[in-house]
Design a protein around this motif. Structure first.
Motif, PDB file in Angstrom:
ATOM      1  N   ASP A   1       0.829  -1.206   0.000  1.00 48.37           N
ATOM      2  CA  ASP A   1       0.000   0.000   0.000  1.00 48.37           C
ATOM      3  C   ASP A   1       0.859   1.251   0.000  1.00 48.37           C
ATOM      4  OD1 ASP A   1      -2.515  -1.181  -0.040  1.00 48.37           O
ATOM      5  OD2 ASP A   1      -2.351  -1.701   2.079  1.00 48.37           O
ATOM      6  N   TYR A   2       1.957   1.199   0.771  1.00 43.19           N
ATOM      7  CA  TYR A   2       2.854   2.351   0.802  1.00 43.19           C
ATOM      8  C   TYR A   2       3.404   2.609  -0.596  1.00 43.19           C
ATOM      9  CZ  TYR A   2       6.974   5.177   1.433  1.00 43.19           C
ATOM     10  OH  TYR A   2       7.901   6.164   1.304  1.00 43.19           O
ATOM     11  N   THR A   3       3.870   1.548  -1.249  1.00 44.99           N
ATOM     12  CA  THR A   3       4.460   1.703  -2.575  1.00 44.99           C
ATOM     13  C   THR A   3       3.431   2.298  -3.537  1.00 44.99           C
ATOM     14  OG1 THR A   3       5.707  -0.276  -2.086  1.00 44.99           O
ATOM     15  CG2 THR A   3       5.771   0.506  -4.350  1.00 44.99           C
ATOM     16  N   ALA A   4       2.191   1.849  -3.438  1.00 47.44           N
ATOM     17  CA  ALA A   4       1.169   2.323  -4.363  1.00 47.44           C
ATOM     18  C   ALA A   4       0.816   3.784  -4.117  1.00 47.44           C
ATOM     19  CB  ALA A   4      -0.076   1.445  -4.235  1.00 47.44           C
ATOM     20  N   SER A   5       0.703   4.189  -2.832  1.00 49.03           N
ATOM     21  CA  SER A   5       0.171   5.528  -2.546  1.00 49.03           C
ATOM     22  C   SER A   5       1.246   6.570  -2.307  1.00 49.03           C
ATOM     23  CB  SER A   5      -0.736   5.484  -1.312  1.00 49.03           C
ATOM     24  OG  SER A   5      -1.694   4.483  -1.433  1.00 49.03           O
ATOM     25  N   CYS A   6       2.345   6.201  -1.692  1.00 45.59           N
ATOM     26  CA  CYS A   6       3.250   7.223  -1.182  1.00 45.59           C
ATOM     27  C   CYS A   6       4.611   7.238  -1.863  1.00 45.59           C
ATOM     28  CB  CYS A   6       3.468   7.055   0.309  1.00 45.59           C
ATOM     29  SG  CYS A   6       2.028   6.482   1.210  1.00 45.59           S
ATOM     30  N   ALA A   7       5.046   6.092  -2.403  1.00 43.06           N
ATOM     31  CA  ALA A   7       6.434   5.988  -2.852  1.00 43.06           C
ATOM     32  C   ALA A   7       6.744   6.954  -3.995  1.00 43.06           C
ATOM     33  CB  ALA A   7       6.754   4.560  -3.264  1.00 43.06           C
ATOM     34  N   ALA A   8       5.699   7.342  -4.763  1.00 34.50           N
ATOM     35  CA  ALA A   8       5.933   8.207  -5.911  1.00 34.50           C
ATOM     36  C   ALA A   8       6.625   9.496  -5.483  1.00 34.50           C
ATOM     37  CB  ALA A   8       4.598   8.524  -6.591  1.00 34.50           C
ATOM     38  N   CYS A   9       6.256  10.061  -4.340  1.00 32.40           N
ATOM     39  CA  CYS A   9       6.879  11.309  -3.876  1.00 32.40           C
ATOM     40  C   CYS A   9       7.915  11.053  -2.795  1.00 32.40           C
ATOM     41  CB  CYS A   9       5.832  12.255  -3.311  1.00 32.40           C
ATOM     42  SG  CYS A   9       4.566  12.657  -4.519  1.00 32.40           S
ATOM     43  N   HIS A  10       7.588  10.141  -1.834  1.00 33.19           N
ATOM     44  CA  HIS A  10       8.477   9.967  -0.671  1.00 33.19           C
ATOM     45  C   HIS A  10       9.602   8.982  -0.938  1.00 33.19           C
ATOM     46  CE1 HIS A  10       6.380  12.396   2.318  1.00 33.19           C
ATOM     47  NE2 HIS A  10       5.260  12.025   1.726  1.00 33.19           N
ATOM     48  N   GLY A  11       9.549   8.309  -2.076  1.00 40.54           N
ATOM     49  CA  GLY A  11      10.622   7.372  -2.392  1.00 40.54           C
ATOM     50  C   GLY A  11      10.380   6.009  -1.766  1.00 40.54           C
TER      51      GLY A  11
END
Ligand code: HEC
Length: 395
Positions: A62-72
């Motif tokens: 879920d982190y990779t899908a929602s947040c990784a785009a900006c937070h890495g």
């Protein structure tokens, strides 16, 4: 021709192999799952199944899908919002706060810009994941703490090691080695079970060996009738005698003592032990004993120089049976020892009823109680098949 034969033989054996492997898996898989579970931290046990133990931590996808785009991927890409910083993540102890923050705008733009905000469950998983990567709460994948907790009988909400590190001593746990003897723990119960099982295995086999020798090589009147009666005693169900014997024990003060349990197990082990030992001893070559007697050997000499050494396979297999039976026995220990000197089975059954929420300890407790029987079984198993066949083949 040869290879055709080989293939034929392989195909003929195939169904057997498949069945054997299936049966093995049926037994081994749950045991393996139990073992893995017993080694996991209790937060994980409550969260995911043992088969996920090697997969990515929950919430990572879920982190990779929602947040990784900006937070890495590692959460460190935005320097001013380092998601591995425990201080920052500490501000969002629950998914509610995290959701609220995600809904706020940053510099006039929505936090997540055009990405959809995560649902409540996803947010909770992401919050967990952030606590993990920021090391606020990062339990290791495997831990021995279930075993420690079960051994000392810890009944708190975290783990014994954590409580002790925090300096919290409870009424019955003092955070030193003596805790292993805590009456509510498996450590003490292990010693109690050992104290029950060793004499309760040795005594019946010893008496049965004497009796079997007498039934095979002494000649007295009514020998066969007595033997038949003894063997027939096997039909007496153990449960039927619990009440009368515990009343007798109460009169002579044996209730709650190890001696009482030894006597009970000896009594109930004897008929079968005598039966098996007699069949084995009786099938030893008659000439052997007769020439020993001719040479002037007494019965005692013949017993301990001839009969005992020759019946080692029978003794070993009897030993395994009796030991396992006594080790796993709950009923007799419950009636005659109860909570006074709790044994392993009693302690385990107690955990189920009083620790509904602490069943992670149960898995460790099960393995603690399995340990010794497995050692006994594997060290004596080469006698096993020979002993099982005891008396069935002449010569
Ligand atoms: C579109 C890019 C983007 C996405 C997607 C995104 N963030 Fe952010 N996030 C930012 C920016 C930009 C900041 C602000 C950095 C600053 O304050 O300088 C920030 C700040 C944060 C902060 C710090 C807030 C504070 O208290 O200062 C947290 C925590 C955070 N994000 C969590 C997340 C989580 C969890 C997700 C995924 C569900 C996520 N972000 C998705 C861009 C993004």
């Amino acid at each position: 021709m040869n290879t055709v034969n080989k293939i034929n033989r392989f195909l003929a054996g195939l169904p057997t192999h498949v069945v054997v492997i299936a049966v093995c898996l049926l037994w081994l898989l749950p045991a393996f799952g139990l073992l893995v579970t017993s080694l996991r931290p209790f937060q994980d046990i409550n969260d995911t199944g043992w088969w996920t133990v090697l997969s990515a931590p929950k919430g990572m996808a879920d982190y990779t899908a929602s947040c990784a785009a900006c937070h890495g991927d590692d959460g460190k890409l935005i320097a001013t919002a380092d998601l591995t910083d425990p201080e920052l993540i500490g501000k969002y102890p629950r998914s509610l706060q995290l959701m609220a923050m995600l809904r706020k705008e940053i510099d006039g733009k929505p936090h997540m810009e055009d990405l959809p905000a995560p649902e409540a469950q996803q947010a909770a998983d992401i919050a967990n994941y952030l606590r993990r990567i920021s090391n606020i709460e990062n339990p290791p994948r495997f831990t021995a703490s279930n075993y420690v907790d079960a051994l000392v009988g810890y009944r708190g909400t975290t783990t014994y090691a954590k409580d002790c590190a925090a300096g919290a001593q409870s009424l019955d746990l003092k955070c030193n080695i003596r805790d292993l003897l805590n009456p509510r723990g498996m450590g003490r119960a292990f010693l109690n079970t050992l104290a029950v099982a060793l004499p309760a295995t040795v005594l019946p086999i010893l008496f049965a060996a004497f009796a079997a020798y007498a039934f095979s090589w002494l000649h007295f009147r009514g020998r066969m009738a007595l033997f038949a009666v003894l063997v027939g005693l096997q039909v007496v169900p153990l449960q039927m005698t619990l009440v009368p014997i515990s009343r007798i024990y109460a009169q002579v003060g044996l209730n709650g003592t190890f001696l009482g349990v030894w006597l009970f197990h000896t009594g109930f082990g004897l008929p079968y032990a005598i039966y098996l030992m007699r069949n084995f001893l009786g099938s030893l070559p008659r000439d052997l004993f007769e020439s020993a007697y001719l040479d002037g050997a007494s019965h005692w000499t013949a017993f301990h120089r001839l009969a005992l050494p020759l019946s080692v396979p029978a003794i070993a297999s009897l030993g395994i049976f009796q030991f396992l039976w006594v080790w796993n026995d709950l009923l007799v220990a419950l009636v005659f020892l109860g909570g006074k000197n709790p044994v392993l089975t009693y302690q385990i059954s107690n955990m189920v009823t009083s620790l509904g929420a602490g069943w992670h300890l149960l898995t460790a407790a099960a393995f603690i109680s399995m340990l010794l029987p497995m050692i006994v079984f594997f060290s004596l198993q080469r006698f096993f098949v020979r002993g099982l066949l005891a008396g069935s083949v002449k010569g």
